[in-house]
Motif scaffolding. Structure first.
Motif, short mmCIF file in Angstrom:
data_model
loop_
_atom_site.label_atom_id
_atom_site.label_comp_id
_atom_site.label_asym_id
_atom_site.label_seq_id
_atom_site.Cartn_x
_atom_site.Cartn_y
_atom_site.Cartn_z
N LEU A 171 0.83 -1.21 0.00
CA LEU A 171 0.00 0.00 0.00
C LEU A 171 0.87 1.25 0.00
O LEU A 171 0.59 2.21 -0.75
CB LEU A 171 -0.93 -0.02 1.21
N ALA A 172 1.90 1.29 0.82
CA ALA A 172 2.79 2.45 0.85
C ALA A 172 3.43 2.68 -0.52
O ALA A 172 3.51 3.82 -1.00
CB ALA A 172 3.86 2.25 1.91
N VAL A 173 3.85 1.60 -1.17
CA VAL A 173 4.48 1.71 -2.50
C VAL A 173 3.49 2.27 -3.51
O VAL A 173 3.82 3.19 -4.29
CB VAL A 173 5.00 0.34 -2.96
N PHE A 174 2.27 1.79 -3.50
CA PHE A 174 1.30 2.24 -4.50
C PHE A 174 0.82 3.66 -4.23
O PHE A 174 0.45 4.39 -5.16
CB PHE A 174 0.13 1.27 -4.60
N LEU A 175 0.80 4.09 -2.97
CA LEU A 175 0.49 5.49 -2.69
C LEU A 175 1.57 6.41 -3.27
O LEU A 175 1.25 7.48 -3.82
CB LEU A 175 0.36 5.71 -1.18
N VAL A 176 2.81 6.00 -3.13
CA VAL A 176 3.90 6.78 -3.73
C VAL A 176 3.76 6.81 -5.26
O VAL A 176 3.92 7.87 -5.89
CB VAL A 176 5.27 6.20 -3.32
N LEU A 177 3.42 5.67 -5.85
CA LEU A 177 3.24 5.63 -7.30
C LEU A 177 2.07 6.52 -7.75
O LEU A 177 2.16 7.19 -8.78
CB LEU A 177 3.00 4.19 -7.76
N LEU A 178 0.98 6.53 -6.97
CA LEU A 178 -0.13 7.43 -7.29
C LEU A 178 0.32 8.90 -7.26
O LEU A 178 -0.15 9.72 -8.05
CB LEU A 178 -1.28 7.25 -6.30
N ALA A 179 1.23 9.19 -6.37
CA ALA A 179 1.69 10.58 -6.21
C ALA A 179 2.62 11.02 -7.33
O ALA A 179 2.63 12.20 -7.70
CB ALA A 179 2.38 10.75 -4.86
N VAL A 180 3.41 10.10 -7.88
CA VAL A 180 4.45 10.50 -8.83
C VAL A 180 4.18 10.05 -10.27
O VAL A 180 4.93 10.43 -11.17
CB VAL A 180 5.82 9.95 -8.39
N MET A 181 3.12 9.26 -10.50
CA MET A 181 2.89 8.72 -11.84
C MET A 181 2.55 9.83 -12.82
O MET A 181 2.03 10.89 -12.44
CB MET A 181 1.74 7.71 -11.80
N PRO A 182 2.81 9.64 -14.11
CA PRO A 182 2.43 10.63 -15.12
C PRO A 182 0.92 10.63 -15.33
O PRO A 182 0.23 9.68 -14.95
CB PRO A 182 3.16 10.14 -16.38
N ALA A 183 0.41 11.69 -15.94
CA ALA A 183 -1.02 11.81 -16.20
C ALA A 183 -1.38 10.98 -17.43
O ALA A 183 -1.84 11.49 -18.46
CB ALA A 183 -1.41 13.27 -16.40
N ASN A 184 -1.19 9.69 -17.32
CA ASN A 184 -1.49 8.74 -18.38
C ASN A 184 -2.55 7.78 -17.86
O ASN A 184 -2.35 7.14 -16.82
CB ASN A 184 -0.22 8.00 -18.79
N LEU A 185 -3.68 7.66 -18.56
CA LEU A 185 -4.81 6.89 -18.03
C LEU A 185 -4.45 5.41 -17.86
O LEU A 185 -4.83 4.80 -16.86
CB LEU A 185 -6.02 7.03 -18.95
N THR A 186 -3.74 4.83 -18.79
CA THR A 186 -3.38 3.42 -18.68
C THR A 186 -2.54 3.17 -17.44
O THR A 186 -2.78 2.22 -16.68
CB THR A 186 -2.62 2.96 -19.94
N VAL A 187 -1.55 4.02 -17.24
CA VAL A 187 -0.70 3.90 -16.06
C VAL A 187 -1.53 4.09 -14.78
O VAL A 187 -1.40 3.35 -13.80
CB VAL A 187 0.45 4.91 -16.11
#
Length: 418
Positions: free
Chosen positions: A308-324
Motif C-alpha cells: 500500500l505504501a508503495v502504490f500510494l507513492v506511485l499514485l503521487a508520482v505517476m504521469p497523467a497517463n490513463l493506462t498507467v
C-alpha cells in the motif's frame, strides 16, 4: 480463556463444517456485505443531485454525511453487544431490515430534518450489520479457515461500492434532480428483498450456539470483555490499527477523484480510476483470503501494508497517463482493501466466542472514528495548500503506523497459539 476458534458443526449442519470457504453462510454474508457496500456509498454518489434537489447548503450536506457515520459508530457498539445475548443471526436480520427500510425512507425525505433522521437510523442498521457478518463468517467456517472466510465476505463491500456507481449511471445522474431518489430506492429495496432468504437459509453461528447456554449466566461486562483476561494489549492494538487504516481508506475514497483531477485527469477518468480501485480491492480480498489463515498471515500483513505504501507513492508520482493510472489504481485498491481484510480477519481471534460480538463491535466502532477523521484530515490538508502528490505522500506514515500495529497484533496472536 475460552477457545477462540470456530468449533466444528454438528453432524448434518450446513456446509460450513466440512465444505470449503464458499459455504452457505459465507455466500449469504457476502451478499449482505455487497448490499452494505452499496448503501454505505449511496449517500456520496447521490449527493451531487440530492443537494440541489432539497436546497441543501454545504454545511447541511456535511451534517447529512455525519449522521450516517454517527449511526455506524453507535450501531457497531450496540449491535455487537446484542449479538452476544440474542445471537448473530437475529441481530443481523434486524440490522438489515433497519438499513433497508430507512434507506427507502431516505428516498422519500422532503426536507433536511427528515433526511438527517433517516440517515442516522440507516447508519444504526449498517453499523449493527458488519460485526455480525464478521462473527458469522468466522464461526461458521471450517476449522482453521476463519481468516479466509472473513476476507471473502469483506470483499463484498468494495464490490457494492462499485455497483452503486453503476446504478448512478443507469439512474441518469446527469438528468433531473429526482434521479437521486432512484439510488436510495435501489439501495434500500435490495436488502428487503434478500431479508426472507436470510431468515430462511442463514444458519446461526454453530460456535455461538454451542457456547451460549453455558456462558450466558457468567458473561462479563463490556470493560472486562475488552480489557480483561489478558486481552487489553490486543484490544488496544486492534483499535489503533483499525483507526489508522480506515482513516487512510476513507481519506483516499473521499478525495481520490479530486486528487486525480488535480493531477491532470478529467472527471470521468478520475471516476473510472476510483471504480477500478474498488473492483480490484474486492477481487483481491476474495482471492487472497486463504493466506490469512495460519502462520502465513504474518508475512501477508507485512506484504499488503508495504505494498500500500508503495502504490500510494506511485499514485503521487505517476504521469497523467490513463493506462498507467488504471494499473496503479488497481494495485492501490488491492492493497488498501486487503489491509482492511487483514484486520477484520484478525479481530475475531482476539475474543472468546461467547463475547466475540462485543469485541468485534468495539473494533468496528474504532474504525468508524477513523473513517470520520480521514476525510476531515484530507480537507484540512487541501485547505492548507498541500498538493495532490503531497497529500498522497503524507498518507505513507499513517500506513506505516497501521501496518506496524497490525503486524504486532498478529505476532501476539501467533505466539499465543504456539
Amino acid at each position: 480463556m475460552l477457545n477462540q476458534d470456530a468449533v466444528p458443526a454438528p453432524a448434518g449442519a450446513p456446509m460450513a463444517a466440512a465444505g470449503g470457504l464458499l459455504n452457505r453462510t459465507t455466500l449469504l454474508c457476502l451478499v449482505v456485505a455487497i448490499l452494505e457496500g452499496v448503501d454505505l456509498q449511496a449517500a456520496g454518489v447521490a449527493a451531487p443531485k440530492l443537494a440541489p434537489a432539497l436546497h441543501l447548503t454545504a454545511a447541511q450536506l456535511g451534517t447529512f454525511f455525519s449522521a450516517g457515520t454517527i449511526g455506524l459508530f453507535l450501531g457497531a457498539l450496540v449491535g455487537g453487544r446484542l449479538a452476544d445475548h440474542f445471537g448473530r443471526k437475529a441481530v443481523l436480520v434486524v440490522s438489515v431490515a433497519l438499513f433497508g427500510l430507512f434507506t427507502l425512507a431516505t428516498a422519500l425525505s422532503p426536507d433536511f430534518t427528515t433526511l438527517f433522521l433517516m440517515r442516522l437510523a440507516t447508519g444504526l442498521g449498517l453499523g449493527g450489520t458488519l460485526p455480525n457478518l464478521v462473527a458469522l463468517a468466522a464461526e461458521n467456517s471450517p476449522p482453521g479457515r476463519s481468516g479466509g472466510a472473513v476476507s471473502l465476505m469483506y470483499g463484498g463491500m468494495p464490490l457494492g461500492g462499485a455497483i452503486v456507481s453503476l446504478i448512478a449511471v443507469f439512474a441518469g445522474m446527469g438528468g433531473g434532480f429526482d434521479s437521486w431518489r432512484t439510488i436510495f430506492y435501489a439501495a434500500g429495496g435490495a436488502p428487503l428483498l434478500v431479508l426472507p432468504l436470510l431468515i430462511w437459509a442463514l444458519p446461526e453461528s454453530h460456535a455461538f450456539r454451542a457456547t451460549a447456554a453455558a456462558d450466558a449466566a457468567g458473561r462479563p461486562g463490556v470493560l472486562a470483555i475488552l480489557f480483561g483476561g489478558g486481552r487489553a494489549a490486543e484490544t488496544v492494538l486492534l483499535w489503533l490499527a483499525f483507526f489508522a487504516t480506515l482513516m487512510v481508506l476513507y481519506l483516499l475514497l473521499s478525495w481520490l477523484p479530486l486528487l486525480m483531477t488535480d493531477r491532470g485527469f478529467s472527471k470521468p477518468q478520475a471516476a473510472l480510476i476510483q471504480l477500478v480501485l474498488n473492483v480490484a480491492g474486492a477481487i483481491a480480498c476474495m482471492i487472497t483470503g486463504p493466506l490469512l489463515d495460519g502462520p502465513r498471515r504474518f508475512g501477508y500483513a507485512i506484504t499488503v501494508f508495504v505494498g500500500l505504501a508503495v502504490f500510494l507513492v506511485l499514485l503521487a508520482v505517476m504521469p497523467a497517463n490513463l493506462t498507467v493510472a488504471l494499473a496503479v489504481g488497481m494495485g492501490a485498491g488491492a492493497m488498501i482493501l486487503t489491509t482492511q481484510a487483514t484486520l477484520y480477519a484478525a479481530a475475531p481471534a482476539c475474543y472468546p466466542i461467547a463475547i466475540r460480538g462485543t469485541g468485534v463491535g468495539g473494533a468496528v466502532a474504532a474504525g468508524r472514528l477513523g473513517s470520520v477523521v480521514g476525510p476531515l484530515l484530507g480537507g484540512a490538508l487541501v485547505q492548507a495548500g498541500l498538493s495532490a502528490s503531497g497529500l498522497l505522500l503524507s498518507l505513507v506514515p499513517l500506513v506505516a503506523v497501521g501496518g506496524l500495529l497490525a503486524v504486532l497484533l498478529i505476532h501476539r496472536q501467533l505466539r499465543r497459539r504456539a
